[in-house]
Motif scaffolding. Structure first.
Motif, PDB file in Angstrom:
ATOM      1  N   GLY A  35       1.112  -1.106  -0.107  1.00 20.03           N
ATOM      2  CA  GLY A  35       0.042   0.037   0.017  1.00 20.03           C
ATOM      3  C   GLY A  35       0.761   1.308  -0.083  1.00 20.03           C
ATOM      4  N   GLY A  36       2.168   1.031  -0.155  1.00 19.75           N
ATOM      5  CA  GLY A  36       3.015   2.150  -0.130  1.00 19.75           C
ATOM      6  C   GLY A  36       3.454   2.661  -1.537  1.00 19.75           C
ATOM      7  N   VAL A  58       0.338  -9.990  -4.017  1.00 22.59           N
ATOM      8  CA  VAL A  58      -0.038 -10.661  -2.841  1.00 22.59           C
ATOM      9  C   VAL A  58      -0.147  -9.876  -1.654  1.00 22.59           C
ATOM     10  N   LEU A  59      -1.208  -9.638  -1.081  1.00 18.47           N
ATOM     11  CA  LEU A  59      -1.251  -8.595   0.157  1.00 18.47           C
ATOM     12  C   LEU A  59      -1.096  -9.617   1.245  1.00 18.47           C
ATOM     13  N   MET A  60      -0.209  -9.295   2.154  1.00 17.34           N
ATOM     14  CA  MET A  60       0.337 -10.117   3.474  1.00 17.34           C
ATOM     15  C   MET A  60       0.452  -9.621   4.676  1.00 17.34           C
ATOM     16  N   PRO A  61      -0.940  -9.251   5.218  1.00 17.00           N
ATOM     17  CA  PRO A  61      -1.102  -8.678   6.721  1.00 17.00           C
ATOM     18  C   PRO A  61      -0.496  -9.572   7.734  1.00 17.00           C
ATOM     19  N   ASN A  62      -0.146  -9.120   8.830  1.00 13.69           N
ATOM     20  CA  ASN A  62       0.204 -10.053   9.867  1.00 13.69           C
ATOM     21  C   ASN A  62      -0.660  -9.834  10.809  1.00 13.69           C
ATOM     22  N   ASP A  70      -5.370   0.643   1.423  1.00 16.35           N
ATOM     23  CA  ASP A  70      -4.440   1.173   0.621  1.00 16.35           C
ATOM     24  C   ASP A  70      -3.981   0.431  -0.389  1.00 16.35           C
ATOM     25  N   ALA A  71      -3.642  -0.719   0.042  1.00 16.03           N
ATOM     26  CA  ALA A  71      -2.967  -1.871  -1.077  1.00 16.03           C
ATOM     27  C   ALA A  71      -4.306  -2.580  -1.766  1.00 16.03           C
ATOM     28  N   LYS A  72      -5.378  -2.507  -1.186  1.00 15.83           N
ATOM     29  CA  LYS A  72      -6.544  -2.896  -1.790  1.00 15.83           C
ATOM     30  C   LYS A  72      -6.940  -1.923  -2.961  1.00 15.83           C
ATOM     31  N   LEU A  73      -6.713  -0.667  -2.743  1.00 18.01           N
ATOM     32  CA  LEU A  73      -7.279   0.436  -3.714  1.00 18.01           C
ATOM     33  C   LEU A  73      -6.239   0.533  -4.816  1.00 18.01           C
ATOM     34  N   LEU A  80      -5.529  -5.760 -10.861  1.00 16.48           N
ATOM     35  CA  LEU A  80      -4.415  -6.933 -10.891  1.00 16.48           C
ATOM     36  C   LEU A  80      -4.987  -8.202 -10.196  1.00 16.48           C
ATOM     37  N   PRO A  81      -4.595  -9.332 -10.619  1.00 19.01           N
ATOM     38  CA  PRO A  81      -4.848 -10.397 -10.103  1.00 19.01           C
ATOM     39  C   PRO A  81      -4.396 -10.531  -8.806  1.00 19.01           C
ATOM     40  N   HIS A  82      -5.001 -10.816  -7.592  1.00 18.74           N
ATOM     41  CA  HIS A  82      -4.409 -10.762  -6.360  1.00 18.74           C
ATOM     42  C   HIS A  82      -4.879 -11.608  -5.352  1.00 18.74           C
ATOM     43  N   ALA A  83      -4.185 -11.950  -4.410  1.00 16.45           N
ATOM     44  CA  ALA A  83      -4.535 -12.765  -3.224  1.00 16.45           C
ATOM     45  C   ALA A  83      -4.356 -12.062  -1.745  1.00 16.45           C
TER      46      ALA A  83
END
Length: 259
Positions: A35-36, A58-62, A70-73, A80-83
């Motif tokens: 998201g940066g 790939v979004l990887m929250p802990n 912001d990453a989803k935006l 983009l294809p994403h997970a």
């Protein structure tokens, strides 16, 4: 700063295409999205170079990530294809393993993870996740390193974590130059100019470093720094973190006498 950001952007796009022609003509680019600015600029460059269907974001929250919207935006904006792969379970499992070892306690004299371990373990788990995703793709994947020159200069990255990767589009760009590329790519200012942070300490990167990226960029380019204390700190960080930028040292066999 970049004299012609548009030209530089086009050159990076061409470089990415050339990399994939030589290192995986059919494989996809795998990128972690925080998201940066760095992951956002890299993702937009990849889309222009390869097309969205050859990118896996790939979004990887802990656990909970406060700025995950912001990453989803970004992935929605770029289509983009994403997970979303939450690393909390892996992190807790590693922590329980390390903290539950009586043998390790006897060696380290610690009952809990050290501060450095707690900070650096998530980036390393995220990099392991990206490589796992790449190897699950039908035609394979190449993992993007999203670090920039300013962060690399003072070692503001995790060795074998976000400092790893197969190719690095931004490694020779200062923070302000990344901003310039982001503007050329028409990314939202909200994402490009967002104050970078580790998401753990509640502080921005600049708060933790003790100086601004503008000051660092100027020093890297010119060798000039008005504040001697800041100059000394930058020099110290650069020196102690050079091991992150250099190839792993290996014993030179040519010094050995052979039969």
């Amino acid at each position: 700063m970049l004299k012609n950001p548009e030209k530089t952007k086009n050159e990076i796009v061409a470089w990415i295409r050339d990399y994939f022609e030589k290192n995986g003509p059919e494989c996809s680019a795998v990128i972690g999205i925080s998201g940066g600015k760095d992951s956002g600029v890299c993702a937009a460059l990849l889309k222009e170079a390869l097309g969205k269907d050859r990118i896996v974001a790939v979004l990887m929250p802990n656990g909970e990530q406060k700025d995950i919207d912001d990453a989803k935006l970004l992935v929605d904006l770029l289509d983009l294809p994403h997970a979303v792969l939450n690393i909390e379970g892996a992190f807790k499992g590693m922590a329980e393993m390390l903290e539950g070892s009586d043998e390790l306690k006897a060696i380290t004299h610690l009952d809990k993870l050290s501060t450095d371990t707690r900070v650096n373990l998530p980036p390393r788990l995220r990099m392991a996740t990206l490589y796992a995703v790449g190897q699950m793709l039908p035609k394979g994947g190449r993992v993007v390193n999203t670090c920039n020159r300013s962060e690399d200069y003072v070692g503001y990255s995790t060795k074998f974590g976000d400092a790893a990767g197969d190719f690095s589009p931004l490694a020779n760009l200062l923070v302000e130059e990344v901003y310039q590329i982001g503007e050329v790519l028409n990314l939202p200012e909200k994402l490009v100019r967002k104050a970078p942070s580790d998401g753990l300490s509640g502080k921005t990167d600049e708060d933790k470093l003790g100086f601004t990226y503008a000051t660092l960029d100027h020093y890297v380019l010119t060798g000039e720094c008005e504040d001697e204390k800041t100059k000394t700190r930058i020099d110290h960080l650069h020196k102690i973190n050079l091991h992150k930028l250099e190839l792993m040292p290996s014993f030179p066999l040519d010094q050995v006498e052979h039969e």
